[in-house]
Motif scaffolding. Structure first.
Motif, PDB file in Angstrom:
ATOM      1  N   GLY A  22       0.815  -1.209   0.000  1.00 21.78           N
ATOM      2  CA  GLY A  22       0.000   0.000   0.000  1.00 21.78           C
ATOM      3  C   GLY A  22       0.847   1.257   0.000  1.00 21.78           C
ATOM      4  O   GLY A  22       0.620   2.158  -0.814  1.00 21.78           O
ATOM      5  N   TYR A  23       1.838   1.318   0.877  1.00 24.83           N
ATOM      6  CA  TYR A  23       2.668   2.525   0.962  1.00 24.83           C
ATOM      7  C   TYR A  23       3.507   2.710  -0.302  1.00 24.83           C
ATOM      8  O   TYR A  23       3.689   3.839  -0.771  1.00 24.83           O
ATOM      9  N   LEU A  24       4.024   1.612  -0.848  1.00 23.10           N
ATOM     10  CA  LEU A  24       4.823   1.742  -2.075  1.00 23.10           C
ATOM     11  C   LEU A  24       3.949   2.213  -3.235  1.00 23.10           C
ATOM     12  O   LEU A  24       4.345   3.042  -4.047  1.00 23.10           O
ATOM     13  N   GLU A  25       2.720   1.687  -3.254  1.00 26.18           N
ATOM     14  CA  GLU A  25       1.801   2.080  -4.322  1.00 26.18           C
ATOM     15  C   GLU A  25       1.387   3.547  -4.152  1.00 26.18           C
ATOM     16  O   GLU A  25       1.229   4.274  -5.148  1.00 26.18           O
ATOM     17  N   LEU A  26       1.228   3.952  -2.892  1.00 27.14           N
ATOM     18  CA  LEU A  26       0.917   5.364  -2.621  1.00 27.14           C
ATOM     19  C   LEU A  26       2.013   6.257  -3.186  1.00 27.14           C
ATOM     20  O   LEU A  26       1.734   7.264  -3.846  1.00 27.14           O
ATOM     21  N   LEU A  27       3.258   5.855  -2.911  1.00 29.76           N
ATOM     22  CA  LEU A  27       4.404   6.625  -3.400  1.00 29.76           C
ATOM     23  C   LEU A  27       4.415   6.677  -4.919  1.00 29.76           C
ATOM     24  O   LEU A  27       4.654   7.727  -5.530  1.00 29.76           O
ATOM     25  N   GLU A  28       4.154   5.508  -5.499  1.00 31.50           N
ATOM     26  CA  GLU A  28       4.201   5.408  -6.957  1.00 31.50           C
ATOM     27  C   GLU A  28       3.107   6.270  -7.602  1.00 31.50           C
ATOM     28  O   GLU A  28       3.341   6.994  -8.553  1.00 31.50           O
ATOM     29  N   THR A  29       1.887   6.199  -7.013  1.00 35.03           N
ATOM     30  CA  THR A  29       0.741   6.861  -7.640  1.00 35.03           C
ATOM     31  C   THR A  29       0.688   8.352  -7.335  1.00 35.03           C
ATOM     32  O   THR A  29       0.348   9.154  -8.188  1.00 35.03           O
ATOM     33  N   PHE A  30       0.986   8.694  -6.056  1.00 33.88           N
ATOM     34  CA  PHE A  30       0.774  10.089  -5.654  1.00 33.88           C
ATOM     35  C   PHE A  30       2.078  10.825  -5.342  1.00 33.88           C
ATOM     36  O   PHE A  30       2.073  11.773  -4.561  1.00 33.88           O
ATOM     37  N   GLN A  31       3.171  10.368  -5.921  1.00 25.15           N
ATOM     38  CA  GLN A  31       4.469  10.945  -5.599  1.00 25.15           C
ATOM     39  C   GLN A  31       4.481  12.467  -5.794  1.00 25.15           C
ATOM     40  O   GLN A  31       5.003  13.208  -4.959  1.00 25.15           O
ATOM     41  N   ASN A  32       3.860  12.906  -6.879  1.00 26.11           N
ATOM     42  CA  ASN A  32       3.901  14.336  -7.194  1.00 26.11           C
ATOM     43  C   ASN A  32       3.079  15.184  -6.235  1.00 26.11           C
ATOM     44  O   ASN A  32       3.280  16.387  -6.121  1.00 26.11           O
ATOM     45  N   GLN A  33       2.140  14.553  -5.563  1.00 25.90           N
ATOM     46  CA  GLN A  33       1.273  15.312  -4.667  1.00 25.90           C
ATOM     47  C   GLN A  33       1.780  15.303  -3.219  1.00 25.90           C
ATOM     48  O   GLN A  33       1.144  15.889  -2.358  1.00 25.90           O
ATOM     49  N   CYS A  34       2.855  14.589  -2.965  1.00 33.69           N
ATOM     50  CA  CYS A  34       3.346  14.480  -1.585  1.00 33.69           C
ATOM     51  C   CYS A  34       4.652  15.237  -1.437  1.00 33.69           C
ATOM     52  O   CYS A  34       5.517  15.184  -2.308  1.00 33.69           O
ATOM     53  N   ASP A  35       4.792  15.925  -0.294  1.00 35.81           N
ATOM     54  CA  ASP A  35       6.055  16.605  -0.034  1.00 35.81           C
ATOM     55  C   ASP A  35       7.098  15.580   0.436  1.00 35.81           C
ATOM     56  O   ASP A  35       6.774  14.407   0.668  1.00 35.81           O
ATOM     57  N   ALA A  36       8.338  16.065   0.578  1.00 36.13           N
ATOM     58  CA  ALA A  36       9.435  15.138   0.908  1.00 36.13           C
ATOM     59  C   ALA A  36       9.214  14.453   2.255  1.00 36.13           C
ATOM     60  O   ALA A  36       9.499  13.259   2.425  1.00 36.13           O
ATOM     61  N   ALA A  37       8.679  15.220   3.229  1.00 37.53           N
ATOM     62  CA  ALA A  37       8.470  14.653   4.569  1.00 37.53           C
ATOM     63  C   ALA A  37       7.446  13.517   4.521  1.00 37.53           C
ATOM     64  O   ALA A  37       7.632  12.460   5.148  1.00 37.53           O
ATOM     65  N   THR A  38       6.385  13.743   3.747  1.00 40.02           N
ATOM     66  CA  THR A  38       5.351  12.703   3.644  1.00 40.02           C
ATOM     67  C   THR A  38       5.911  11.470   2.943  1.00 40.02           C
ATOM     68  O   THR A  38       5.643  10.331   3.358  1.00 40.02           O
ATOM     69  N   GLN A  39       6.702  11.708   1.899  1.00 37.16           N
ATOM     70  CA  GLN A  39       7.306  10.571   1.185  1.00 37.16           C
ATOM     71  C   GLN A  39       8.205   9.771   2.124  1.00 37.16           C
ATOM     72  O   GLN A  39       8.175   8.535   2.136  1.00 37.16           O
ATOM     73  N   ALA A  40       8.983  10.505   2.933  1.00 39.59           N
ATOM     74  CA  ALA A  40       9.886   9.818   3.868  1.00 39.59           C
ATOM     75  C   ALA A  40       9.078   8.986   4.857  1.00 39.59           C
ATOM     76  O   ALA A  40       9.453   7.867   5.220  1.00 39.59           O
ATOM     77  N   ARG A  41       7.959   9.547   5.251  1.00 43.15           N
ATOM     78  CA  ARG A  41       7.106   8.834   6.205  1.00 43.15           C
ATOM     79  C   ARG A  41       6.524   7.563   5.581  1.00 43.15           C
ATOM     80  O   ARG A  41       6.437   6.511   6.214  1.00 43.15           O
ATOM     81  N   PHE A  42       6.113   7.654   4.316  1.00 42.14           N
ATOM     82  CA  PHE A  42       5.590   6.482   3.614  1.00 42.14           C
ATOM     83  C   PHE A  42       6.665   5.392   3.551  1.00 42.14           C
ATOM     84  O   PHE A  42       6.389   4.209   3.764  1.00 42.14           O
ATOM     85  N   ILE A  43       7.898   5.819   3.226  1.00 47.14           N
ATOM     86  CA  ILE A  43       8.992   4.842   3.121  1.00 47.14           C
ATOM     87  C   ILE A  43       9.243   4.198   4.496  1.00 47.14           C
ATOM     88  O   ILE A  43       9.409   2.989   4.614  1.00 47.14           O
ATOM     89  N   MET A  44       9.208   5.029   5.530  1.00 48.69           N
ATOM     90  CA  MET A  44       9.433   4.503   6.870  1.00 48.69           C
ATOM     91  C   MET A  44       8.344   3.485   7.243  1.00 48.69           C
ATOM     92  O   MET A  44       8.615   2.427   7.808  1.00 48.69           O
ATOM     93  N   ASN A  45       7.108   3.791   6.891  1.00 41.74           N
ATOM     94  CA  ASN A  45       6.025   2.860   7.202  1.00 41.74           C
ATOM     95  C   ASN A  45       6.138   1.560   6.408  1.00 41.74           C
ATOM     96  O   ASN A  45       5.834   0.483   6.908  1.00 41.74           O
ATOM     97  N   ALA A  46       6.583   1.685   5.146  1.00 37.58           N
ATOM     98  CA  ALA A  46       6.789   0.476   4.333  1.00 37.58           C
ATOM     99  C   ALA A  46       7.889  -0.373   4.957  1.00 37.58           C
ATOM    100  O   ALA A  46       7.782  -1.598   5.040  1.00 37.58           O
ATOM    101  N   ARG A  47       8.941   0.294   5.414  1.00 34.59           N
ATOM    102  CA  ARG A  47      10.035  -0.431   6.084  1.00 34.59           C
ATOM    103  C   ARG A  47       9.547  -1.085   7.372  1.00 34.59           C
ATOM    104  O   ARG A  47       9.950  -2.186   7.728  1.00 34.59           O
TER     105      ARG A  47
END
Lengths: 396, 140
Positions: free
Chosen positions: A163-188
């Motif tokens: 889910g988190y990887l797909e979120l990153l893939e689909t909505f990458q342009n709409q997320c700021d760097a902090a949110t992206q980092a958080r998604f990666i952390m949650n995926a990890r």
């Protein structure tokens, strides 16, 4: 009818002395009756009772021995009474017929006994086969259930990672760097959870083989607990005050790998289910004979106590079963598949100890998990010195 | 981890990123905090107004039901601790006028049992499948 059959079968299970006493008693009574009626009446029928009993209770050989004894007693008494005239006396024919009748009866009862033994043996074999089948079936069901549960539990962290990887893939342009980092952390985080689940499942396999692979040695308990703490999860070390109250002199005779794993599992559970910033204590002491009359006296009792919500009394018996998660655990945000305590139980028992929990179930009063280990040292009362177990047993 | 997830559940149910105008309200019943956060992010980014509850008991008569009526209810039937079918029946009984349901489950058994009557998505799932199912549910 069934009562009679039960009684007859129960007679077979009497101890040897009991069976002998029964036969001797009936022999004495029968011979006495026979002798009282002699010579007015011939009471040969009464002598059949000890023959039937001995043939039933000791088989054909027992029956034949009884017939021989009765024949010998009667023959001797007739010889004393009649002397050489016995062969021509009117008692000779009934004596001979009675002996043959006794032999025939002995044969019939002996064969019946043999058939009963064969039937009971076959029934026992069938029962054992059925029991083995049931055990195998239950084991297979347990394995299936274990696989199902594991599969089920693996799917949730997988859904999280995907889910988190797909979120990153689909909505990458709409997320700021902090949110992206958080998604990666949650995926990890999901990956770590997956790893933890797989490790637990593998530990279960090892724990079930523990009895065969136990490697006992004498070691300092404090040293091993400190090793556990050195590798314990940093986030738990930050959130909880973990206190070790174990004297340096406490030595146990156990498998250090198992002890480390048990303490690690108990500490992890304590951290998972108790509020942050509370105190968790690991302590150990020898059990006194006064408090432990059931053979645990002299063993070392290791305790892990917390200040959490506790465990209700009615749920405590379920704790050490596989794949059991109490409602308190399932309502929490912590993951788990309910194997940690089952593994602890297997490992403790593989080392000859016991594990139990004490809790009032009242929130804030916490709970205390205790397990016993064989003491690694004995006190020499003459010299007052402590000797290591291996030396005392002559292993060293 | 604990503080972050707790804070998320306690108050910040609306995510900081809102890319599209919110139209439909989705109630998400998800006991797993990390999954709830992920789904909430995804639905918010997809343009839905998301309200999260950890248990179905939290939804009826609470602030979650105030305002715009929900268009879809996404329920994670949590197994094996609870009987998921009974859980679902409970939701239906407590909330007869419930909007269309989308069931999330990790269990093959539950998927097979409910597939004929409910929209069921089995974990692990593609977000696109979930979003598509929600889109179908809200489309008249």
């Amino acid at each position: 009818m069934s009562t009679v059959m039960t009684l007859i079968l129960r007679l077979m299970r009497l101890p040897v002395m009991g069976r002998l006493a029964l036969i001797l008693g009936s022999l004495v009574v029968s011979l006495s009756l026979y002798r009282l009626a002699f010579p007015a009446t011939y009471l040969g029928g009464t002598l059949m009772l000890p023959i039937i009993l001995s043939a039933w209770l000791f088989g054909l050989q027992g029956g034949l021995l009884c017939v021989s004894v009765i024949t010998l007693i009667l023959g001797t008494s007739y010889g004393i009474v009649f002397g050489s005239a016995f062969w021509s006396s009117p008692w000779y024919t009934p004596f001979l017929i009675g002996t043959l009748y006794g032999l025939a009866l002995c044969l019939v009862v002996g064969v019946l006994r043999y058939m009963t033994d064969t039937l009971l043996g076959a029934q026992y074999k069938i029962a054992r086969t059925e029991q083995a089948y049931q055990q195998e079936h239950a084991l297979n069901e347990m394995k299936d259930q274990a696989l199902q549960n594991l599969g089920h539990e693996l799917r949730t962290p997988l859904a999280q990672i995907q889910g988190y990887l797909e979120l990153l893939e689909t909505f990458q342009n709409q997320c700021d760097a902090a949110t992206q980092a958080r998604f990666i952390m949650n995926a990890r985080g999901g990956c770590e959870e997956l790893l933890s689940l797989i490790s637990t499942a593998l530990e279960t396999v090892h724990a079930s083989e523990a009895r065969q692979s136990t490697r006992l040695s004498v070691f300092s308990l404090q040293h091993e607990i400190k090793t556990v703490m050195a590798h314990f999860e940093p986030r738990f070390m930050q959130d909880y005050r973990i206190k070790i109250d174990i004297a340096e002199s406490v030595h146990v005779h156990a498998d250090p790998r198992f002890v480390r794993q048990i303490v690690r599992n108990l500490l992890t559970n304590a951290c998972k289910y108790t509020p942050a910033q509370t105190c968790i204590t690991v302590s150990a002491a020898a059990m006194s004979a006064m408090n432990e009359p059931d053979g645990r006296a002299g063993m070392i009792c290791v305790r892990v106590s917390d200040q959490g919500p506790g465990i209700p009394l009615e749920q405590q018996s379920l704790l050490f079963q596989r794949f059991v998660r109490l409602p308190n655990a399932t309502e929490s945000t912590q993951s788990g598949i309910g194997l940690g305590l089952a593994i602890c139980k297997q490992l403790v028992e593989a080392m000859g100890g016991t594990i139990w929990v004490e809790s009032t179930g009242r929130n804030g009063e916490g709970c205390c998990f205790s397990f016993t280990l064989a003491s690694g040292s004995v006190v020499d009362f003459e010299s007052g010195e402590t000797q290591y177990f291996e030396k005392a047993k002559g292993y060293a | 981890m604990r503080e972050r997830t707790t804070a998320f559940l306690e108050g910040r149910q609306e995510m900081p990123i809102s890319a599209r105008p919110m139209t439909n309200k989705v109630i998400l019943i998800e006991p797993n905090v990390t999954l709830a956060e992920m789904l909430s992010h995804a639905l918010t980014l997809a343009g839905y107004m998301v309200v999260v509850a950890a248990r179905e008991a939290e939804i009826s008569g609470t602030k979650l039901m105030v305002g715009t009526p929900p268009a879809v209810l996404v329920v994670d039937l949590y197994e094996p601790e609870e009987d998921p079918i009974a859980q679902l029946r409970h939701i239906r009984a407590r909330w007869p006028e419930a909007p269309p349901l989308i069931i999330l489950t990790a269990s093959q058994h539950v998927t097979e049992a409910l597939a004929s009557t409910e929209r069921v998505i089995r974990k692990p799932f593609h977000l696109s499948d979930l979003l598509q199912a929600i889109q179908q549910a809200v489309t008249p």
